[in-house]
Design an enzyme around this catalytic site. Sequence first.
Site, mmCIF file in Angstrom:
data_model
loop_
_atom_site.group_PDB
_atom_site.id
_atom_site.type_symbol
_atom_site.label_atom_id
_atom_site.label_comp_id
_atom_site.label_asym_id
_atom_site.label_seq_id
_atom_site.Cartn_x
_atom_site.Cartn_y
_atom_site.Cartn_z
ATOM 1 N N MET A 70 -0.717 39.790 -24.710
ATOM 2 C CA MET A 70 -1.337 39.815 -26.042
ATOM 3 C C MET A 70 -2.356 40.934 -26.107
ATOM 4 S SD MET A 70 -1.580 36.083 -27.498
ATOM 5 C CE MET A 70 -0.121 35.062 -27.520
ATOM 6 N N HIS A 89 -8.004 36.283 -26.674
ATOM 7 C CA HIS A 89 -9.454 36.136 -26.846
ATOM 8 C C HIS A 89 -9.841 34.646 -26.881
ATOM 9 C CE1 HIS A 89 -8.862 40.110 -29.013
ATOM 10 N NE2 HIS A 89 -9.792 40.415 -28.135
#
Length: 287
Positions: free
Chosen positions: A187, A40
């Site tokens: 991830m 992110h």
Amino acid sequence: MPVLPAIQRVPEMQAWSERVRRRGERIVMVPTMGFLHEGHLSLVRAGRERGDRLVVSIFANPTQFAPSEDFESYPRDLERDVRLLAAEGVDLLFNPAAEDMYPRGYQTYVDVEAVSRPLCGVHRPGHFRGVATVVLKLFNIVRPHVAVFGLKDYQQVQVIRRMLLDLNLDVEIVACATVREPDGVAMSSRNRYLGAAEREAAACLQSALGKAEALVRGGETSAAKVRDAVVAEIRRQPLARLEYADLCDPDDLEPVSEIRGSTLLALCAWVGKARLIDNRVLGGSQP
Ligand code: PAF
């Protein structure tokens, strides 16, 4: 300690964006469901360069989870997320409540048809309807000029691109490469469900993608043969259960039988309680 201004209410968010737009500033948005990780943060950093004001939304969207899925247990840690975003110099957090996004009587949904159906669409019916709906709502509320998404969720990016085209939305989509752990595992907030042995097992997705890439580089053009090699690689790992491994056109996600030019290999496997997805564009570059 840097502070992070936050807005929860929809009208307040719309008013903020209206003021910023009137000043002629460009708004960049990174939509997330929170429990942020380096993936992110890489989107946040990519977004920073593309406009004047950077807004991150955190909203665990109930409409993209089936009743049997992990909406209730989806990891959440708003305090930590706020610290991370403040340290990245994000201008504003938009974290609305579910009752404000879907008030009583809510009944409008966006169905992006063909591109939502294969891959995850087969196993998570209704998922992309929830994603497209919430992304359109977020775009109408935050009114970004640019929105940044990660290519780990490749199909999601294509669904959103198609929705923008079909509904004439003026938002530029930036799609960023998947960020990986040192052993290659993509991830994901769901990696948190993995125990130590499962975490190691999760690397089989990346090794299967690597095997496929090596075959295609070596001249293999049969999608069935590449798929067989991927399936065999995942099966070598007893803790992993393959959900799908499909080769398809990277734009419309239609299945292909011959690998000629860029072809998407999309994978999904369960490891313990975690449903993991990953992908690679073979024989070409990511879009
Ligand atoms: O990728 C996600 O985190 C979500 O699907 C999104 C785009 C924020 C919509 O809820």
